[in-house]
Design a protein around this motif. Structure first.
Motif, PDB file in Angstrom:
ATOM      1  N   PHE A 106       0.913  -1.317   0.026  1.00 44.60           N
ATOM      2  CA  PHE A 106       0.092  -0.034  -0.138  1.00 44.60           C
ATOM      3  C   PHE A 106       0.869   1.302  -0.095  1.00 44.60           C
ATOM      4  O   PHE A 106       2.045   1.168   0.360  1.00 44.60           O
ATOM      5  N   ASP A 107       0.259   2.204  -0.467  1.00 46.31           N
ATOM      6  CA  ASP A 107       0.662   3.671  -0.460  1.00 46.31           C
ATOM      7  C   ASP A 107       0.425   4.407   0.760  1.00 46.31           C
ATOM      8  O   ASP A 107       1.508   5.105   1.295  1.00 46.31           O
ATOM      9  N   LEU A 108      -0.379   4.109   1.464  1.00 41.64           N
ATOM     10  CA  LEU A 108      -0.671   4.637   2.728  1.00 41.64           C
ATOM     11  C   LEU A 108      -1.724   3.655   3.569  1.00 41.64           C
ATOM     12  O   LEU A 108      -2.451   3.174   3.091  1.00 41.64           O
ATOM     13  N   ILE A 109      -1.150   3.525   4.939  1.00 34.90           N
ATOM     14  CA  ILE A 109      -1.858   2.843   5.889  1.00 34.90           C
ATOM     15  C   ILE A 109      -2.381   3.659   7.048  1.00 34.90           C
ATOM     16  O   ILE A 109      -1.466   4.499   7.374  1.00 34.90           O
ATOM     17  N   VAL A 110      -3.600   3.642   7.374  1.00 31.63           N
ATOM     18  CA  VAL A 110      -4.058   4.493   8.281  1.00 31.63           C
ATOM     19  C   VAL A 110      -4.770   3.723   9.389  1.00 31.63           C
ATOM     20  O   VAL A 110      -5.247   2.517   9.156  1.00 31.63           O
ATOM     21  N   CYS A 111      -4.392   3.908  10.639  1.00 36.19           N
ATOM     22  CA  CYS A 111      -4.977   3.026  11.992  1.00 36.19           C
ATOM     23  C   CYS A 111      -5.264   4.032  13.062  1.00 36.19           C
ATOM     24  O   CYS A 111      -4.445   4.801  13.578  1.00 36.19           O
ATOM     25  N   ARG A 144       1.314  -4.630  17.611  1.00 35.18           N
ATOM     26  CA  ARG A 144       1.218  -5.571  16.624  1.00 35.18           C
ATOM     27  C   ARG A 144       1.249  -4.627  15.144  1.00 35.18           C
ATOM     28  O   ARG A 144       1.839  -4.893  14.306  1.00 35.18           O
ATOM     29  N   VAL A 145       0.678  -3.543  15.228  1.00 32.35           N
ATOM     30  CA  VAL A 145       0.573  -2.592  14.019  1.00 32.35           C
ATOM     31  C   VAL A 145       1.715  -1.967  13.846  1.00 32.35           C
ATOM     32  O   VAL A 145       2.251  -2.177  12.608  1.00 32.35           O
ATOM     33  N   CYS A 146       2.610  -1.551  14.961  1.00 32.69           N
ATOM     34  CA  CYS A 146       3.858  -1.256  14.758  1.00 32.69           C
ATOM     35  C   CYS A 146       4.835  -2.173  14.105  1.00 32.69           C
ATOM     36  O   CYS A 146       5.900  -2.025  13.110  1.00 32.69           O
ATOM     37  N   ASP A 147       4.665  -3.163  14.392  1.00 35.18           N
ATOM     38  CA  ASP A 147       5.537  -4.463  13.834  1.00 35.18           C
ATOM     39  C   ASP A 147       5.372  -4.926  12.409  1.00 35.18           C
ATOM     40  O   ASP A 147       6.226  -5.465  11.841  1.00 35.18           O
ATOM     41  N   GLY A 148       4.015  -4.878  12.173  1.00 38.91           N
ATOM     42  CA  GLY A 148       3.519  -5.397  10.812  1.00 38.91           C
ATOM     43  C   GLY A 148       3.403  -4.532   9.633  1.00 38.91           C
ATOM     44  O   GLY A 148       3.267  -4.870   8.685  1.00 38.91           O
ATOM     45  N   ALA A 149       3.200  -3.274   9.974  1.00 35.42           N
ATOM     46  CA  ALA A 149       2.981  -2.176   8.880  1.00 35.42           C
ATOM     47  C   ALA A 149       3.925  -2.129   7.830  1.00 35.42           C
ATOM     48  O   ALA A 149       3.763  -1.915   6.643  1.00 35.42           O
ATOM     49  N   ALA A 150       5.196  -2.144   8.229  1.00 35.15           N
ATOM     50  CA  ALA A 150       6.251  -1.899   7.205  1.00 35.15           C
ATOM     51  C   ALA A 150       6.323  -2.965   6.135  1.00 35.15           C
ATOM     52  O   ALA A 150       6.592  -2.367   5.140  1.00 35.15           O
ATOM     53  N   GLY A 151       5.685  -4.359   6.223  1.00 31.78           N
ATOM     54  CA  GLY A 151       5.726  -5.299   5.454  1.00 31.78           C
ATOM     55  C   GLY A 151       4.765  -5.207   4.526  1.00 31.78           C
ATOM     56  O   GLY A 151       4.791  -5.800   3.614  1.00 31.78           O
ATOM     57  N   LEU A 152       3.831  -4.188   4.760  1.00 31.65           N
ATOM     58  CA  LEU A 152       2.626  -3.876   3.702  1.00 31.65           C
ATOM     59  C   LEU A 152       2.977  -2.626   2.882  1.00 31.65           C
ATOM     60  O   LEU A 152       1.861  -2.284   2.242  1.00 31.65           O
ATOM     61  N   LEU A 153       3.794  -1.835   3.325  1.00 33.69           N
ATOM     62  CA  LEU A 153       4.075  -0.684   2.572  1.00 33.69           C
ATOM     63  C   LEU A 153       5.101  -0.643   1.465  1.00 33.69           C
ATOM     64  O   LEU A 153       6.036  -1.273   1.563  1.00 33.69           O
ATOM     65  N   ARG A 154       4.748   0.096   0.206  1.00 31.91           N
ATOM     66  CA  ARG A 154       5.429   0.070  -0.754  1.00 31.91           C
ATOM     67  C   ARG A 154       6.613   1.005  -0.518  1.00 31.91           C
ATOM     68  O   ARG A 154       6.618   1.708   0.436  1.00 31.91           O
ATOM     69  N   PRO A 155       7.854   1.037  -1.274  1.00 29.55           N
ATOM     70  CA  PRO A 155       8.722   2.071  -0.973  1.00 29.55           C
ATOM     71  C   PRO A 155       8.273   3.404  -1.037  1.00 29.55           C
ATOM     72  O   PRO A 155       7.445   3.612  -1.796  1.00 29.55           O
ATOM     73  N   SER A 156       8.582   4.312   0.039  1.00 24.26           N
ATOM     74  CA  SER A 156       8.050   5.575   0.020  1.00 24.26           C
ATOM     75  C   SER A 156       6.578   5.554   0.790  1.00 24.26           C
ATOM     76  O   SER A 156       5.970   6.472   0.569  1.00 24.26           O
ATOM     77  N   GLY A 157       6.187   4.327   1.129  1.00 28.59           N
ATOM     78  CA  GLY A 157       4.886   4.413   1.653  1.00 28.59           C
ATOM     79  C   GLY A 157       4.771   5.041   2.847  1.00 28.59           C
ATOM     80  O   GLY A 157       5.712   5.097   3.559  1.00 28.59           O
ATOM     81  N   VAL A 158       3.615   5.280   3.322  1.00 30.15           N
ATOM     82  CA  VAL A 158       3.484   6.112   4.641  1.00 30.15           C
ATOM     83  C   VAL A 158       2.545   5.490   5.783  1.00 30.15           C
ATOM     84  O   VAL A 158       1.205   4.673   5.124  1.00 30.15           O
ATOM     85  N   LEU A 159       2.764   5.277   6.881  1.00 25.25           N
ATOM     86  CA  LEU A 159       1.796   4.886   8.009  1.00 25.25           C
ATOM     87  C   LEU A 159       1.433   5.962   8.597  1.00 25.25           C
ATOM     88  O   LEU A 159       2.222   6.668   9.205  1.00 25.25           O
ATOM     89  N   LEU A 160       0.038   6.320   8.875  1.00 24.52           N
ATOM     90  CA  LEU A 160      -0.521   7.086   9.665  1.00 24.52           C
ATOM     91  C   LEU A 160      -1.221   6.608  11.061  1.00 24.52           C
ATOM     92  O   LEU A 160      -2.123   5.705  10.644  1.00 24.52           O
ATOM     93  N   LEU A 161      -0.736   6.818  12.240  1.00 23.78           N
ATOM     94  CA  LEU A 161      -1.349   6.199  13.328  1.00 23.78           C
ATOM     95  C   LEU A 161      -1.684   7.256  14.317  1.00 23.78           C
ATOM     96  O   LEU A 161      -0.828   8.235  14.583  1.00 23.78           O
ATOM     97  N   VAL A 162      -2.950   7.170  15.131  1.00 21.47           N
ATOM     98  CA  VAL A 162      -3.125   7.927  16.094  1.00 21.47           C
ATOM     99  C   VAL A 162      -3.262   7.135  17.444  1.00 21.47           C
ATOM    100  O   VAL A 162      -3.711   6.121  17.356  1.00 21.47           O
ATOM    101  N   HIS A 163      -3.037   7.928  18.638  1.00 23.77           N
ATOM    102  CA  HIS A 163      -3.162   7.129  19.831  1.00 23.77           C
ATOM    103  C   HIS A 163      -2.611   8.354  20.857  1.00 23.77           C
ATOM    104  O   HIS A 163      -2.311   9.206  20.608  1.00 23.77           O
ATOM    105  N   SER A 164      -3.107   7.732  22.260  1.00 19.70           N
ATOM    106  CA  SER A 164      -2.984   8.642  23.447  1.00 19.70           C
ATOM    107  C   SER A 164      -1.517   8.683  23.850  1.00 19.70           C
ATOM    108  O   SER A 164      -0.819   7.580  23.618  1.00 19.70           O
ATOM    109  N   ALA A 165      -1.069   9.659  24.239  1.00 18.58           N
ATOM    110  CA  ALA A 165       0.537   9.785  24.835  1.00 18.58           C
ATOM    111  C   ALA A 165       0.248   9.041  26.194  1.00 18.58           C
ATOM    112  O   ALA A 165       1.400   8.505  26.617  1.00 18.58           O
ATOM    113  N   LEU A 166      -0.621   8.389  26.721  1.00 21.94           N
ATOM    114  CA  LEU A 166      -0.863   7.769  27.869  1.00 21.94           C
ATOM    115  C   LEU A 166      -0.434   6.237  27.504  1.00 21.94           C
ATOM    116  O   LEU A 166       0.328   5.454  28.358  1.00 21.94           O
TER     117      LEU A 166
END
Length: 227
Positions: A106-111, A144-166
């Motif tokens: 993928f070019d972009l993964i959002v979670c 789990r998302v952090c560990d697995g997302a890279a394998g689904l990204l194309r070169p120059s692909g981007v992951l956008l992830l939202v979460h709490s600082a907690l």
């Protein structure tokens, strides 16, 4: 059964099956982040844990080819129905996190994953809390998302992830970089505690996750790209 019709964000009604996570501040922050990405028309986008389908639709309106995944049957139904009503083509699959997209790129993964620290050792397997509870440190799904997302990204692909600082920002950055991505926080926003965190303030204080009297949390958008 309760009605599927619920109040949405300004701009129209929001169809939600009972128990499906309603878009909130974290959803809207991630929508804004998607809008800032330079997405070519026809980009391949994956929305992990789609819930109401709000993020999938935001990407589809940009002209992307969107695949959305959720393990909840009701969420899958909701996202499919909303896509039809919005006149957008979104492929919605039922399954656990990244697994239904295995073998694709993928070019972009959002979670927007569950990330709320919980007194319970294991995340729930059913019920509304599936959408937010994520173990004592809030990282049961994040890691789990952090560990697995890279394998689904194309070169120059981007992951956008939202979460709490907690849930810990540095652990997210470090885990993504260990997976081969270059990661940074691109947005921060303070929001008042919602009902779930308000009900856990004493526990959060005992754990040292919040200061005494703290009633706001910081949400972060982490952007990671594959070199």
């Amino acid at each position: 059964m309760p009605s599927l019709l619920d109040a949405g964000r300004a701009g129209g009604a929001l169809l939600l099956a009972p128990g499906v996570y309603a878009p909130q501040s974290d959803t809207y922050l991630l929508q804004d982040a998607i809008a800032r990405e330079d997405l070519p028309r026809g980009a391949e986008v994956l929305d992990v844990g789609t819930g109401s389908g709000a993020l999938a639709l935001a990407a589809a309106r940009r002209g992307a080819r969107v695949t959305a995944v959720d393990r909840s049957r009701r969420a899958v139904l909701t996202a499919r129905l909303r896509a039809v009503l919005a006149g957008q083509r979104v492929r919605v699959l039922r399954g656990d996190l990244l697994e239904p997209a295995a073998g694709r790129r993928f070019d972009l993964i959002v979670c927007n994953p569950p990330y709320v620290p919980s007194p319970h050792r294991l995340p729930p397997r059913r019920g509304a809390a599936v959408a937010w509870d994520a173990g004592p440190d809030g990282r049961a799904v994040l890691d789990r998302v952090c560990d697995g997302a890279a394998g689904l990204l194309r070169p120059s692909g981007v992951l956008l992830l939202v979460h709490s600082a907690l849930s810990g920002v540095e652990p997210t950055i470090e885990r993504l970089e260990r997976a081969g991505l270059r990661a940074s926080v691109v947005r921060r926003a303070s929001v008042p505690f919602g009902p779930v965190l308000r009900s856990r303030t004493e526990w959060l204080e005992r754990r040292g996750l919040i200061a005494p009297g703290q009633r706001e949390e910081e949400l972060v958008i982490v952007r990671a790209h594959r070199p």
